[in-house]
Design a protein around this motif. Structure first.
Motif, mmCIF file in Angstrom:
data_model
loop_
_atom_site.group_PDB
_atom_site.id
_atom_site.type_symbol
_atom_site.label_atom_id
_atom_site.label_comp_id
_atom_site.label_asym_id
_atom_site.label_seq_id
_atom_site.Cartn_x
_atom_site.Cartn_y
_atom_site.Cartn_z
ATOM 1 N N LEU A 98 43.721 36.850 34.905
ATOM 2 C CA LEU A 98 42.535 37.476 33.186
ATOM 3 C C LEU A 98 43.403 39.297 34.118
ATOM 4 O O LEU A 98 44.524 39.246 34.725
ATOM 5 C CB LEU A 98 41.303 36.960 33.999
ATOM 6 C CG LEU A 98 40.390 35.963 33.615
ATOM 7 C CD1 LEU A 98 38.290 35.942 34.204
ATOM 8 C CD2 LEU A 98 40.110 35.782 31.815
ATOM 9 N N PHE A 99 42.991 40.011 32.986
ATOM 10 C CA PHE A 99 43.540 41.169 32.807
ATOM 11 C C PHE A 99 43.333 41.762 34.785
ATOM 12 O O PHE A 99 43.797 42.545 34.968
ATOM 13 C CB PHE A 99 43.225 42.031 31.861
ATOM 14 C CG PHE A 99 43.657 43.133 31.901
ATOM 15 C CD1 PHE A 99 45.047 43.879 31.664
ATOM 16 C CD2 PHE A 99 42.439 44.333 32.110
ATOM 17 C CE1 PHE A 99 45.636 44.939 31.591
ATOM 18 C CE2 PHE A 99 42.765 45.550 32.031
ATOM 19 C CZ PHE A 99 44.152 46.331 31.841
ATOM 20 N N SER A 100 41.318 41.256 35.105
ATOM 21 C CA SER A 100 40.934 41.871 35.914
ATOM 22 C C SER A 100 41.807 41.210 37.240
ATOM 23 O O SER A 100 41.276 41.547 38.412
ATOM 24 C CB SER A 100 39.786 41.650 36.507
ATOM 25 O OG SER A 100 39.452 40.323 35.436
ATOM 26 N N ALA A 154 42.679 42.709 24.905
ATOM 27 C CA ALA A 154 41.752 42.867 26.260
ATOM 28 C C ALA A 154 40.581 43.330 26.616
ATOM 29 O O ALA A 154 40.591 42.499 27.647
ATOM 30 C CB ALA A 154 42.880 44.583 26.068
ATOM 31 N N ALA A 157 39.813 39.568 28.078
ATOM 32 C CA ALA A 157 40.136 39.016 28.896
ATOM 33 C C ALA A 157 40.509 39.987 30.599
ATOM 34 O O ALA A 157 39.928 39.719 31.290
ATOM 35 C CB ALA A 157 41.664 39.537 28.960
ATOM 36 N N THR A 158 39.065 40.299 30.029
ATOM 37 C CA THR A 158 38.551 41.604 31.184
ATOM 38 C C THR A 158 36.960 41.470 30.907
ATOM 39 O O THR A 158 35.953 42.187 30.869
ATOM 40 C CB THR A 158 38.803 42.792 31.005
ATOM 41 O OG1 THR A 158 39.950 42.773 30.742
ATOM 42 C CG2 THR A 158 38.273 44.069 32.456
ATOM 43 N N ALA A 163 35.298 42.755 37.267
ATOM 44 C CA ALA A 163 36.291 44.268 35.981
ATOM 45 C C ALA A 163 35.695 45.216 37.393
ATOM 46 O O ALA A 163 34.748 45.101 37.384
ATOM 47 C CB ALA A 163 37.322 44.174 35.420
ATOM 48 N N THR A 167 38.395 49.481 35.054
ATOM 49 C CA THR A 167 39.307 49.340 34.393
ATOM 50 C C THR A 167 38.586 48.262 32.850
ATOM 51 O O THR A 167 39.133 48.400 31.854
ATOM 52 C CB THR A 167 39.305 47.800 35.434
ATOM 53 O OG1 THR A 167 39.702 47.776 35.983
ATOM 54 C CG2 THR A 167 40.152 46.525 34.167
ATOM 55 N N VAL A 171 39.836 48.831 28.895
ATOM 56 C CA VAL A 171 39.858 48.235 27.843
ATOM 57 C C VAL A 171 38.693 48.246 26.807
ATOM 58 O O VAL A 171 39.044 47.748 25.911
ATOM 59 C CB VAL A 171 39.862 46.419 28.231
ATOM 60 C CG1 VAL A 171 40.984 46.983 29.281
ATOM 61 C CG2 VAL A 171 38.187 46.226 29.355
#
Length: 275
Positions: A98-100, A154, A157-158, A163, A167, A171
């Motif tokens: 994931l973005f995190s 985004a 994905a967070t 997160a 962060t 996003v």
């Protein structure tokens, strides 16, 4: 910047480089070379430009005070940095990041939502190409929507539980995007005849592909709703997808109307009563 003459046999070469783009070893070598001024009856001036880790060289020659461009040729030098790979092998065991930074199974609900949003973006890209061919004026708005879907991705994905606050702030999805869609819907809806019955996906290639995008958008919304209900994704992302499907419906109608293509009406099957 650093200017240094280099000996290439019959020519001396003046290379102009920005020091911030030169590795330390190369910079040291160039400074050493710059101490040796090489006389020549002709000079070749090269401007080295860095573009995506690849250095491009454009040549310009001078002879007896007359400056001429070198036949418009552009030569690409070897990359100075290792090219990043498309494949990483990190997902070979069925997980993805994931973005995190948290890794989850590829069939996780988050990746289902992400994948469907990506699919939606792709089909909008197809529809946009047909809109370009039809010159119906929808392409700029569709391109804007494609970028906003990256923003939505985004946020998806967070997940909030994975997160840090900074962060999540980075996003955060802009609620003004929903307002923009609503204004576009009102504008296009005013330009088409009112609906008198249900219509089938039709009306030409641009319209039909916008209808396909509408159905994928509905599925993307269905994938995001559980994440919103679990307080993992901001509700504004779900609202955006909801409005987007409405926009795509009206855009499909507008595309058909613009091209003068008929929208096929739904007809109910006749049920024959048994004799």
């Amino acid at each position: 910047q650093l200017a240094c003459p280099l000996d290439l046999g019959c020519h001396s070469v003046l290379v102009v480089l920005s020091a911030s783009h030169i590795p330390k070893i190369a910079l040291s070598s160039l400074r050493t070379c710059a101490k040796n001024n090489l006389p020549s009856s002709r000079s070749l001036s090269l401007l080295v430009l860095r573009q995506s880790s690849v250095f491009h060289v454009r040549a310009m020659s001078t002879s007896e005070g007359q400056e001429t461009r070198a036949a418009g040729e552009q030569t690409e030098a070897a990359p100075r940095f290792k090219k990043s790979k498309i494949y990483t092998r990190t997902g070979d065991k069925g997980t993805s990041g994931l973005f995190s930074g948290v890794r989850r199974a590829k069939d996780d609900v988050v990746f289902e939502a992400l994948g469907t949003t990506d699919e939606l973006n792709a089909i909008i890209g197809v529809a946009r190409e047909y809109c370009d061919l039809a010159k119906n004026g929808l392409s700029p708005r569709l391109a804007e929507i494609q970028s906003r879907l990256f923003d939505a991705g985004a946020a998806v994905a967070t997940p909030k539980s994975t997160a840090e606050p900074e962060t999540l702030e980075r996003v955060a999805f802009d609620s003004n995007c929903v307002i923009a869609l609503e204004s576009w819907i009102d504008e296009l809806d005013a330009a088409v005849p009112p609906l008198k019955n249900f219509i089938l996906p039709s009306g030409g290639l641009a319209s039909a592909n916008l209808h396909v995008a509408r159905t994928v958008c509905r599925r993307a919304e269905r994938r995001v709703v559980p994440l919103v209900q679990a307080d993992e994704v901001d509700p504004v992302v779900g609202r955006y997808l909801n409005r987007l499907s409405d926009f795509l419906f009206v855009a499909a109608r507008y595309a058909a109307h613009f091209e003068g293509k008929p929208e096929l009406p739904w007809t109910k099957a006749e049920v024959k009563k048994p004799q």
